[in-house]
Design an enzyme around this catalytic site. Sequence first.
Site, PDB file in Angstrom:
ATOM      1  N   ARG A  58       0.911  -1.178   0.086  1.00  0.00           N
ATOM      2  CA  ARG A  58       0.074  -0.057   0.191  1.00  0.00           C
ATOM      3  C   ARG A  58       0.933   1.308  -0.021  1.00  0.00           C
ATOM      4  O   ARG A  58       2.120   1.226   0.291  1.00  0.00           O
ATOM      5  CB  ARG A  58      -1.032   0.006   1.262  1.00  0.00           C
ATOM      6  CG  ARG A  58      -0.012  -0.025   2.535  1.00  0.00           C
ATOM      7  CD  ARG A  58      -1.072  -0.173   3.883  1.00  0.00           C
ATOM      8  NE  ARG A  58      -1.849   1.188   3.796  1.00  0.00           N
ATOM      9  CZ  ARG A  58      -2.928   1.275   4.562  1.00  0.00           C
ATOM     10  NH1 ARG A  58      -3.412   0.447   5.152  1.00  0.00           N
ATOM     11  NH2 ARG A  58      -3.596   2.581   4.455  1.00  0.00           N
ATOM     12  N   ASP A  60       0.272   5.543   1.312  1.00  0.00           N
ATOM     13  CA  ASP A  60      -0.646   6.173   1.941  1.00  0.00           C
ATOM     14  C   ASP A  60      -0.988   7.568   1.166  1.00  0.00           C
ATOM     15  O   ASP A  60      -0.720   7.669   0.180  1.00  0.00           O
ATOM     16  CB  ASP A  60       0.172   6.912   3.236  1.00  0.00           C
ATOM     17  CG  ASP A  60       0.706   5.614   4.140  1.00  0.00           C
ATOM     18  OD1 ASP A  60       0.014   4.721   4.194  1.00  0.00           O
ATOM     19  OD2 ASP A  60       1.582   5.944   5.029  1.00  0.00           O
ATOM     20  N   ARG A 212       9.697   7.880   5.344  1.00  0.00           N
ATOM     21  CA  ARG A 212       9.417   9.030   5.829  1.00  0.00           C
ATOM     22  C   ARG A 212      10.062   9.482   7.000  1.00  0.00           C
ATOM     23  O   ARG A 212      10.365  10.787   7.264  1.00  0.00           O
ATOM     24  CB  ARG A 212       7.781   9.362   5.954  1.00  0.00           C
ATOM     25  CG  ARG A 212       7.174   9.443   4.419  1.00  0.00           C
ATOM     26  CD  ARG A 212       5.733   9.390   4.459  1.00  0.00           C
ATOM     27  NE  ARG A 212       5.234  10.549   5.242  1.00  0.00           N
ATOM     28  CZ  ARG A 212       3.995  10.403   5.606  1.00  0.00           C
ATOM     29  NH1 ARG A 212       3.021   9.419   5.557  1.00  0.00           N
ATOM     30  NH2 ARG A 212       3.297  11.581   6.155  1.00  0.00           N
TER      31      ARG A 212
END
Length: 266
Positions: A58, A60, A212
Amino acid sequence: MRFGGQTVRNIRMTVSYDGTAYNGFQTQPGDLRTVQDQLEQAIKQLTGEQLKITASGRTDAGVHARGQVFNFITESQIPIERWCMALNARVAEDIVVRDARIVPIDFHSRRAAKRKTYRYTVRCGKNPDVFKRHMEFHHPTPLNIEAMREGLRYLVGEHDFTSYSSVRTAKNSFIRTIYEAKLVCDPFEEELNSFAFHIFLTGNGFLYNMVRIIVGTLLQVGEGKRPSSDIGAILDAKNRGKAGPTAMAHGLMLWEVFYEEEAPSS
């Protein structure tokens, strides 16, 4: 292959997308707009099949992809060479399916993935690039690029990345291997009085928000708030509270996913 009297195929596709307008790749509860929903609706329009696609992972909300991979089982006998054009005519302009191939029936995009590369882009300098503002994080003040490069060295190898993952991560193991970590600078752009640089991380898997958080911590190194050696010390601490902030989503891109026959040597 035939199942229940029907001939089925497993089709693997590579898709690029600008994630700005989406609440991530994966289908979400409610009416949230996702890339997966767009692709599944396009497949239904094309074949009449209500099916679920399986992705390599996935992304975000706000995160982009150059090379997301997904697969699905279909009874449709549309020639494989026609799939990309047919789907691209049915999805939004910020999604492009760029490769389609038939794979073994047991191929699974997530389980078969051997390594992935993510890219995070930062524009450093006075002015942002208005045309790339959705895909670059703008940092207006100078950064020590060499210190950031030095910090990246500590990430290479097999480590426990607890410190660099969200507390919301639901995994049994936080051990991951980073094969390559590099920082590449684009030329300085006089008209913008700034330049872009890209942080590439290639590994066998990534935890929730891992890239991140690494970038957010590296930016602190570049700002002179931490020494480069902190990147390794934070790994050893196994404590999310020791790392820096989570960098903004829009600078992140899933760059490429490698499978057994494609994986480069370490």
